[in-house]
Write a protein that holds these residues in place. Sequence first.
Motif, PDB file in Angstrom:
ATOM      1  N   HIS A 244      38.124 -83.031 -69.426  1.00 54.86           N
ATOM      2  CA  HIS A 244      37.677 -83.772 -70.603  1.00 54.86           C
ATOM      3  C   HIS A 244      37.922 -82.927 -71.852  1.00 54.86           C
ATOM      4  CE1 HIS A 244      35.342 -86.936 -68.387  1.00 54.86           C
ATOM      5  NE2 HIS A 244      35.575 -86.061 -67.429  1.00 54.86           N
ATOM      6  N   ALA A 245      38.653 -83.504 -72.815  1.00 56.65           N
ATOM      7  CA  ALA A 245      38.944 -82.822 -74.075  1.00 56.65           C
ATOM      8  C   ALA A 245      38.804 -83.832 -75.206  1.00 56.65           C
ATOM      9  CB  ALA A 245      40.358 -82.244 -74.052  1.00 56.65           C
ATOM     10  N   VAL A 246      38.848 -83.347 -76.427  1.00 52.12           N
ATOM     11  CA  VAL A 246      38.761 -84.214 -77.602  1.00 52.12           C
ATOM     12  C   VAL A 246      39.868 -85.267 -77.555  1.00 52.12           C
ATOM     13  CG1 VAL A 246      38.920 -84.256 -80.118  1.00 52.12           C
ATOM     14  CG2 VAL A 246      37.674 -82.421 -78.975  1.00 52.12           C
ATOM     15  N   GLU A 247      41.052 -84.871 -77.099  1.00 51.10           N
ATOM     16  CA  GLU A 247      42.200 -85.777 -77.072  1.00 51.10           C
ATOM     17  C   GLU A 247      42.066 -86.875 -76.014  1.00 51.10           C
ATOM     18  OE1 GLU A 247      43.109 -81.805 -78.541  1.00 51.10           O
ATOM     19  OE2 GLU A 247      42.452 -82.443 -76.570  1.00 51.10           O
ATOM     20  N   GLY A 248      41.218 -86.661 -75.029  1.00 50.16           N
ATOM     21  CA  GLY A 248      41.052 -87.642 -73.959  1.00 50.16           C
ATOM     22  C   GLY A 248      40.732 -86.969 -72.640  1.00 50.16           C
ATOM     23  N   VAL A 249      40.914 -87.713 -71.573  1.00 43.30           N
ATOM     24  CA  VAL A 249      40.605 -87.233 -70.237  1.00 43.30           C
ATOM     25  C   VAL A 249      41.879 -87.231 -69.402  1.00 43.30           C
ATOM     26  CG1 VAL A 249      39.268 -87.657 -68.135  1.00 43.30           C
ATOM     27  CG2 VAL A 249      38.262 -88.173 -70.364  1.00 43.30           C
ATOM     28  N   ALA A 250      42.141 -86.110 -68.743  1.00 44.25           N
ATOM     29  CA  ALA A 250      43.246 -86.016 -67.794  1.00 44.25           C
ATOM     30  C   ALA A 250      42.640 -85.982 -66.396  1.00 44.25           C
ATOM     31  CB  ALA A 250      44.076 -84.763 -68.049  1.00 44.25           C
ATOM     32  N   VAL A 251      43.218 -86.769 -65.498  1.00 43.22           N
ATOM     33  CA  VAL A 251      42.722 -86.841 -64.125  1.00 43.22           C
ATOM     34  C   VAL A 251      43.872 -86.525 -63.188  1.00 43.22           C
ATOM     35  CG1 VAL A 251      41.666 -88.329 -62.376  1.00 43.22           C
ATOM     36  CG2 VAL A 251      41.038 -88.609 -64.788  1.00 43.22           C
ATOM     37  N   VAL A 252      43.637 -85.583 -62.282  1.00 47.04           N
ATOM     38  CA  VAL A 252      44.643 -85.249 -61.272  1.00 47.04           C
ATOM     39  C   VAL A 252      44.008 -85.288 -59.887  1.00 47.04           C
ATOM     40  CG1 VAL A 252      46.063 -83.841 -62.829  1.00 47.04           C
ATOM     41  CG2 VAL A 252      44.276 -82.754 -61.476  1.00 47.04           C
ATOM     42  N   HIS A 253      44.833 -85.618 -58.907  1.00 46.85           N
ATOM     43  CA  HIS A 253      44.439 -85.552 -57.504  1.00 46.85           C
ATOM     44  C   HIS A 253      45.199 -84.395 -56.874  1.00 46.85           C
ATOM     45  CE1 HIS A 253      43.251 -90.069 -56.920  1.00 46.85           C
ATOM     46  NE2 HIS A 253      42.724 -89.550 -58.014  1.00 46.85           N
ATOM     47  N   VAL A 254      44.498 -83.566 -56.128  1.00 50.34           N
ATOM     48  CA  VAL A 254      45.133 -82.478 -55.390  1.00 50.34           C
ATOM     49  C   VAL A 254      44.651 -82.539 -53.942  1.00 50.34           C
ATOM     50  CG1 VAL A 254      45.443 -80.983 -57.393  1.00 50.34           C
ATOM     51  CG2 VAL A 254      43.353 -80.833 -56.089  1.00 50.34           C
ATOM     52  N   ARG A 255      45.430 -81.964 -53.065  1.00 50.92           N
ATOM     53  CA  ARG A 255      45.040 -81.943 -51.656  1.00 50.92           C
ATOM     54  C   ARG A 255      43.875 -80.981 -51.462  1.00 50.92           C
ATOM     55  NH1 ARG A 255      48.203 -84.888 -48.604  1.00 50.92           N
ATOM     56  NH2 ARG A 255      50.345 -85.264 -49.220  1.00 50.92           N
ATOM     57  N   THR A 256      42.828 -81.482 -50.827  1.00 47.03           N
ATOM     58  CA  THR A 256      41.641 -80.670 -50.581  1.00 47.03           C
ATOM     59  C   THR A 256      41.974 -79.468 -49.713  1.00 47.03           C
ATOM     60  OG1 THR A 256      40.286 -82.654 -50.775  1.00 47.03           O
ATOM     61  CG2 THR A 256      39.253 -80.741 -49.747  1.00 47.03           C
ATOM     62  N   GLY A 257      42.868 -79.648 -48.760  1.00 52.55           N
ATOM     63  CA  GLY A 257      43.266 -78.534 -47.892  1.00 52.55           C
ATOM     64  C   GLY A 257      43.864 -77.380 -48.678  1.00 52.55           C
TER      65      GLY A 257
END
Length: 138
Positions: A89-102
């Motif tokens: 979360h930043a002033v410019e907006g929200v970036a969302v990423v998915h990564v492998r839990t392993g």
Amino acid sequence: MSTVIEQALQARLVASAPRMDVVPTVLRYDPADPFAVRMAFPAPATLEGVEAVWEFSRELLAAGADAPAGVGDVRIRPFGHDRTVVEFHAVEGVAVVHVRTGEIRRFLARTEQAVPSGCERLFLDLDRDLAQLLRDAH
């Protein structure tokens, strides 16, 4: 001298119109800063066109792989069978990423070998840090 641990990841960027579907990402842990991890994104994956590095606690990363964690700029939660969602979360907006839990768990296991959880304070060099602060003040 401490050994820095780095692990390359493939993060899936979640966006309505992604510029890159899969983003090469690097998780980094330096025992000289034993409470923190850093996640770096390459310039082509950012809106500004420069590398972005987010720093957050190793404890947050570990907790978020198992259950929703974080209330500030970085929030982490499990998603499905072997995915973890990381929100920035930043002033410019929200970036969302998915990564492998392993991959996250392998990275955390390597950091645990270098600095076991609960022993971070033993790896702090408070004299060096204070000297650096005093140098920066002048």
